[in-house]
Design a protein around this motif. Structure first.
Motif, PDB file in Angstrom:
ATOM      1  N   PHE A   1     -33.000 141.103  44.922  1.00 21.47           N
ATOM      2  CA  PHE A   1     -33.442 140.957  46.309  1.00 21.47           C
ATOM      3  C   PHE A   1     -34.513 139.886  46.376  1.00 21.47           C
ATOM      4  O   PHE A   1     -35.276 139.724  45.439  1.00 21.47           O
ATOM      5  CB  PHE A   1     -34.056 142.265  46.808  1.00 21.47           C
ATOM      6  CG  PHE A   1     -33.218 143.466  46.515  1.00 21.47           C
ATOM      7  CD1 PHE A   1     -31.954 143.583  47.064  1.00 21.47           C
ATOM      8  CD2 PHE A   1     -33.687 144.455  45.674  1.00 21.47           C
ATOM      9  CE1 PHE A   1     -31.168 144.692  46.786  1.00 21.47           C
ATOM     10  CE2 PHE A   1     -32.909 145.568  45.394  1.00 21.47           C
ATOM     11  CZ  PHE A   1     -31.649 145.685  45.948  1.00 21.47           C
ATOM     12  N   PRO A   2     -34.562 139.205  47.487  1.00 27.02           N
ATOM     13  CA  PRO A   2     -35.635 138.209  47.624  1.00 27.02           C
ATOM     14  C   PRO A   2     -36.990 138.917  47.628  1.00 27.02           C
ATOM     15  O   PRO A   2     -37.094 140.046  48.093  1.00 27.02           O
ATOM     16  CB  PRO A   2     -35.361 137.563  48.976  1.00 27.02           C
ATOM     17  CG  PRO A   2     -34.527 138.545  49.714  1.00 27.02           C
ATOM     18  CD  PRO A   2     -33.745 139.301  48.689  1.00 27.02           C
ATOM     19  N   LEU A   3     -37.974 138.289  47.068  1.00 26.52           N
ATOM     20  CA  LEU A   3     -39.323 138.855  47.124  1.00 26.52           C
ATOM     21  C   LEU A   3     -39.885 138.453  48.464  1.00 26.52           C
ATOM     22  O   LEU A   3     -40.184 137.282  48.695  1.00 26.52           O
ATOM     23  CB  LEU A   3     -40.176 138.302  45.990  1.00 26.52           C
ATOM     24  CG  LEU A   3     -39.759 138.756  44.597  1.00 26.52           C
ATOM     25  CD1 LEU A   3     -40.680 138.161  43.557  1.00 26.52           C
ATOM     26  CD2 LEU A   3     -39.738 140.265  44.495  1.00 26.52           C
ATOM     27  N   LEU A   4     -39.992 139.402  49.340  1.00 26.28           N
ATOM     28  CA  LEU A   4     -40.409 139.071  50.696  1.00 26.28           C
ATOM     29  C   LEU A   4     -41.888 138.772  50.773  1.00 26.28           C
ATOM     30  O   LEU A   4     -42.710 139.496  50.239  1.00 26.28           O
ATOM     31  CB  LEU A   4     -40.102 140.234  51.639  1.00 26.28           C
ATOM     32  CG  LEU A   4     -38.648 140.533  51.918  1.00 26.28           C
ATOM     33  CD1 LEU A   4     -38.542 141.488  53.089  1.00 26.28           C
ATOM     34  CD2 LEU A   4     -37.880 139.261  52.212  1.00 26.28           C
ATOM     35  N   THR A   5     -42.169 137.698  51.449  1.00 23.61           N
ATOM     36  CA  THR A   5     -43.551 137.458  51.830  1.00 23.61           C
ATOM     37  C   THR A   5     -43.515 137.311  53.339  1.00 23.61           C
ATOM     38  O   THR A   5     -42.485 136.983  53.907  1.00 23.61           O
ATOM     39  CB  THR A   5     -44.104 136.154  51.219  1.00 23.61           C
ATOM     40  OG1 THR A   5     -43.181 135.106  51.493  1.00 23.61           O
ATOM     41  CG2 THR A   5     -44.265 136.289  49.717  1.00 23.61           C
ATOM     42  N   THR A   6     -44.633 137.573  53.970  1.00 23.88           N
ATOM     43  CA  THR A   6     -44.663 137.393  55.408  1.00 23.88           C
ATOM     44  C   THR A   6     -44.729 135.902  55.685  1.00 23.88           C
ATOM     45  O   THR A   6     -45.020 135.112  54.793  1.00 23.88           O
ATOM     46  CB  THR A   6     -45.891 138.072  56.023  1.00 23.88           C
ATOM     47  OG1 THR A   6     -47.046 137.424  55.517  1.00 23.88           O
ATOM     48  CG2 THR A   6     -45.957 139.530  55.617  1.00 23.88           C
ATOM     49  N   ALA A   7     -44.456 135.537  56.915  1.00 25.18           N
ATOM     50  CA  ALA A   7     -44.436 134.123  57.256  1.00 25.18           C
ATOM     51  C   ALA A   7     -45.773 133.466  56.954  1.00 25.18           C
ATOM     52  O   ALA A   7     -45.852 132.285  56.662  1.00 25.18           O
ATOM     53  CB  ALA A   7     -44.075 133.941  58.726  1.00 25.18           C
ATOM     54  N   SER A   8     -46.833 134.256  56.999  1.00 26.81           N
ATOM     55  CA  SER A   8     -48.139 133.663  56.717  1.00 26.81           C
ATOM     56  C   SER A   8     -48.445 133.678  55.220  1.00 26.81           C
ATOM     57  O   SER A   8     -49.547 133.371  54.805  1.00 26.81           O
ATOM     58  CB  SER A   8     -49.225 134.384  57.507  1.00 26.81           C
ATOM     59  OG  SER A   8     -49.011 135.766  57.526  1.00 26.81           O
ATOM     60  N   GLY A   9     -47.483 134.081  54.427  1.00 23.94           N
ATOM     61  CA  GLY A   9     -47.634 133.922  52.991  1.00 23.94           C
ATOM     62  C   GLY A   9     -48.111 135.153  52.248  1.00 23.94           C
ATOM     63  O   GLY A   9     -48.161 135.157  51.029  1.00 23.94           O
ATOM     64  N   ALA A  10     -48.468 136.212  52.967  1.00 25.87           N
ATOM     65  CA  ALA A  10     -48.961 137.404  52.287  1.00 25.87           C
ATOM     66  C   ALA A  10     -47.804 138.182  51.682  1.00 25.87           C
ATOM     67  O   ALA A  10     -46.676 138.089  52.128  1.00 25.87           O
ATOM     68  CB  ALA A  10     -49.716 138.289  53.266  1.00 25.87           C
ATOM     69  N   LYS A  11     -48.129 138.928  50.656  1.00 24.80           N
ATOM     70  CA  LYS A  11     -47.119 139.767  50.030  1.00 24.80           C
ATOM     71  C   LYS A  11     -46.698 140.853  51.003  1.00 24.80           C
ATOM     72  O   LYS A  11     -47.517 141.436  51.679  1.00 24.80           O
ATOM     73  CB  LYS A  11     -47.729 140.412  48.788  1.00 24.80           C
ATOM     74  CG  LYS A  11     -46.875 140.235  47.547  1.00 24.80           C
ATOM     75  CD  LYS A  11     -47.440 141.039  46.404  1.00 24.80           C
ATOM     76  CE  LYS A  11     -47.431 140.238  45.127  1.00 24.80           C
ATOM     77  NZ  LYS A  11     -48.306 140.810  44.107  1.00 24.80           N
ATOM     78  N   MET A  12     -45.416 141.132  51.017  1.00 25.65           N
ATOM     79  CA  MET A  12     -44.891 142.176  51.879  1.00 25.65           C
ATOM     80  C   MET A  12     -45.532 143.519  51.529  1.00 25.65           C
ATOM     81  O   MET A  12     -45.628 143.875  50.375  1.00 25.65           O
ATOM     82  CB  MET A  12     -43.386 142.238  51.624  1.00 25.65           C
ATOM     83  CG  MET A  12     -42.647 143.146  52.538  1.00 25.65           C
ATOM     84  SD  MET A  12     -42.664 142.534  54.196  1.00 25.65           S
ATOM     85  CE  MET A  12     -42.781 144.063  55.079  1.00 25.65           C
ATOM     86  N   GLY A  13     -45.931 144.246  52.568  1.00 28.35           N
ATOM     87  CA  GLY A  13     -46.429 145.587  52.319  1.00 28.35           C
ATOM     88  C   GLY A  13     -47.876 145.653  51.906  1.00 28.35           C
ATOM     89  O   GLY A  13     -48.340 146.669  51.439  1.00 28.35           O
ATOM     90  N   LYS A  14     -48.583 144.571  52.054  1.00 32.11           N
ATOM     91  CA  LYS A  14     -50.007 144.613  51.756  1.00 32.11           C
ATOM     92  C   LYS A  14     -50.780 144.267  53.018  1.00 32.11           C
ATOM     93  O   LYS A  14     -50.375 143.403  53.771  1.00 32.11           O
ATOM     94  CB  LYS A  14     -50.367 143.573  50.682  1.00 32.11           C
ATOM     95  CG  LYS A  14     -49.664 143.785  49.382  1.00 32.11           C
ATOM     96  CD  LYS A  14     -50.430 144.737  48.492  1.00 32.11           C
ATOM     97  CE  LYS A  14     -49.670 144.907  47.194  1.00 32.11           C
ATOM     98  NZ  LYS A  14     -50.146 145.960  46.360  1.00 32.11           N
ATOM     99  N   THR A  15     -51.883 144.951  53.217  1.00 36.85           N
ATOM    100  CA  THR A  15     -52.771 144.565  54.291  1.00 36.85           C
ATOM    101  C   THR A  15     -54.131 144.364  53.657  1.00 36.85           C
ATOM    102  O   THR A  15     -54.304 144.613  52.476  1.00 36.85           O
ATOM    103  CB  THR A  15     -52.904 145.670  55.359  1.00 36.85           C
ATOM    104  OG1 THR A  15     -53.598 146.767  54.764  1.00 36.85           O
ATOM    105  CG2 THR A  15     -51.559 146.126  55.863  1.00 36.85           C
TER     106      THR A  15
END
Length: 425
Positions: A219-233
């Motif tokens: 699966f692609p390693l998703l990052t948000t459009a702003s570059g942050a790792k998916m699932g992290k705040t």
RNA sequence: GGGCAGGUUCCAGAGUGGCCAAAUGGGACGGGCUGUAAACCCGUUGCGGAAACGCUUCGGAGGUUCGAAUCCUUCCCUGCCCA
């Protein structure tokens, strides 16, 4: 059995790399395929990033295939160095085991393990008893150190240092695949794209040892459009466990996603039909918030259930419904003035309110601000609100007069973090 | 085991006896503009305090000094080179 699960996965954006696309497509169309995904036991809960493999498993299982979820208590004791800068913290065996159990329970919510079409196993069961010498002789000899060292996944670590224990990780994961191939005739492993090397090592091993054919899909390693790792705040991971990350916050996480991510996220994190998603993607400007609410509701429903999703939706509507005295413009949809009581709430003794409560302390007490210092700073910057009215002075006290007609009052930190206060006798 | 270089606030990275709660950049947060978006602009970024000021921090422990992130001792950890 759907002929097109593979195409569906691909269209939804689940596919980064495949060992043999044609073979996988055919295999999934022709037979009941047993596949597996591994999950680390590094914490007591999975987070939003893990939803990618989970959702892929759900799709495949719906299409009639057999899912094996492997909890990696055995491999977690070793630690995967792939793509990591530093060695992972060593955890106690008991801790890892307990975390593995927690994760299994969590996965059951999505996969409903029944022992036949969805199976749960822990690789500690077969990895821990491994005899060293025979493992080296039977498995170790198939691995080329030269090739491993050349792998991209280790590059970072060759600069920073790589210990022998971690270097063995790939062998163990490959051995997992071999074991599952033997025990369950598992012929496909899926995982994050950073697992590509490890998965292929398993495919290779199966061929060498058993002469069997197995496939790999990442699966692609998703990052948000702003570059942050998916699932992290900023506060930390977006946990799937409601006790660690409330359904309300979970819902808000999706609502607050970047415009550019909405379509991708709808495809991966919801089960909505693609036509519906395409329609939602057409929405522009402020209309796109409708798409975000759908995304948030659907995603929350899958993880926390419809009831919690509905509560979260109403709470959000209440918090952002622009009903307060400060809200000049009418909100986009005034259809629902949501149920305000479902917001995160703290009860405060009436006597304290009578005496007057210092706000910096209260904001910190309920967790809206990390410290009084920070709360004061935010007051100075105009970032804290009571009942949607900006707090203009750090001297300001909270009293009974602040209670609204509904008997409670609302604290806000910034525009988005809300907490309700009610008096207690 | 030997030699060398290092371990600084969320991260990267300055600082080599007082002017250091510690430069700068990134991130994050708040405000403005908006659509609970992005971009952009302004501000903030150890804790307590209204403030004055106080307290805790520079790998751990001890020491020198009026005074230490900075000097000494020792321990732990990391990287590189040699074995």
């Amino acid at each position: 059995m759907s002929a097109n699960v593979y195409d569906e996965l691909k269209e939804r954006g689940f596919v980064a790399q495949v060992s043999d696309e044609e073979a996988v497509r055919k295999m999934l169309a022709a037979e009941r395929v047993t596949f597996y995904v591994g999950f680390d036991s590094t914490a007591t809960s999975l987070h939003a990033g893990s939803l990618v493999p989970i959702m892929a498993m759900v799709h495949l299982r719906r299409a009639g295939h057999r899912a094996i979820a492997v909890v990696g208590s055995g491999t977690t004791m070793v630690g995967d160095p792939s793509g990591k800068t530093e060695m992972r913290q060593m955890l106690e065996e008991a801790t890892i085991r307990a975390q593995g159990q927690a994760i299994l329970i969590q996965l059951a919510r999505y996969l409903h393990f029944d022992g036949t079409s969805a199976i749960a196993v822990d690789n500690a069961d077969w990895l821990l008893p491994l005899p060293y010498i025979s493992f080296l002789r039977d498995i170790g000899r198939h691995f080329s150190v030269n090739r491993m060292l050349a792998a991209e996944a280790y590059k970072l670590r060759l600069e920073k240092g790589l210990s022998f224990i971690e270097f063995n990780y790939q062998l163990l994961q490959a051995y997992d695949f071999l074991t599952l191939f033997r025990e369950y005739h598992c012929t496909m492993q899926m995982g994050g794209d950073d697992q590509w090397g490890n998965i292929l090592a398993g495919v290779d091993l199966i061929r060498r040892v058993e002469g069997g054919a197995a496939e790999a899909l990442t699966f692609p390693l998703l990052t948000t459009a702003s570059g942050a790792k998916m699932g992290k705040t900023a506060q930390g991971a977006v946990w799937l466990d409601g006790a660690l990350f409330s359904p309300y916050d979970f819902y808000q996480y999706w609502v607050n996603c970047d415009d550019r991510d909405v379509g991708r996220f709808l495809r991966i994190f919801t089960l909505l039909p693609l036509e519906e998603i395409r329609r939602l993607e057409e929405l522009k400007d402020s209309g796109i918030n409708e798409a975000k609410r759908v995304l948030a509701f659907e995603a929350t429903k899958i993880t926390h259930g419809e009831l919690e999703a509905e509560k979260a939706r109403q709470a959000a509507a209440a918090a952002f419904g622009k009903v307060g005295p400060a809200g000049g413009a009418t909100g986009a949809k005034s259809d629902v003035i949501g149920d305000i009581t479902v917001l995160p709430t703290t009860a405060v003794p009436r006597s304290r309110l009578e005496a007057g409560i210092a706000l910096a302390g209260l904001f910190t007490e309920v967790g809206l601000t990390p410290s009084r210092k920070e709360a004061k700073r935010m007051i100075e910057q105009g970032g804290l609100y009571v009942n949607d009215e900006r707090i203009d002075s750090i001297e300001r006290l909270l009293t009974l007069k602040d209670l609204g007609p509904d008997g409670g009052l609302l604290l806000k930190a910034g525009k988005k973090k809300v907490h309700r206060i009610v008096p207690a006798d």
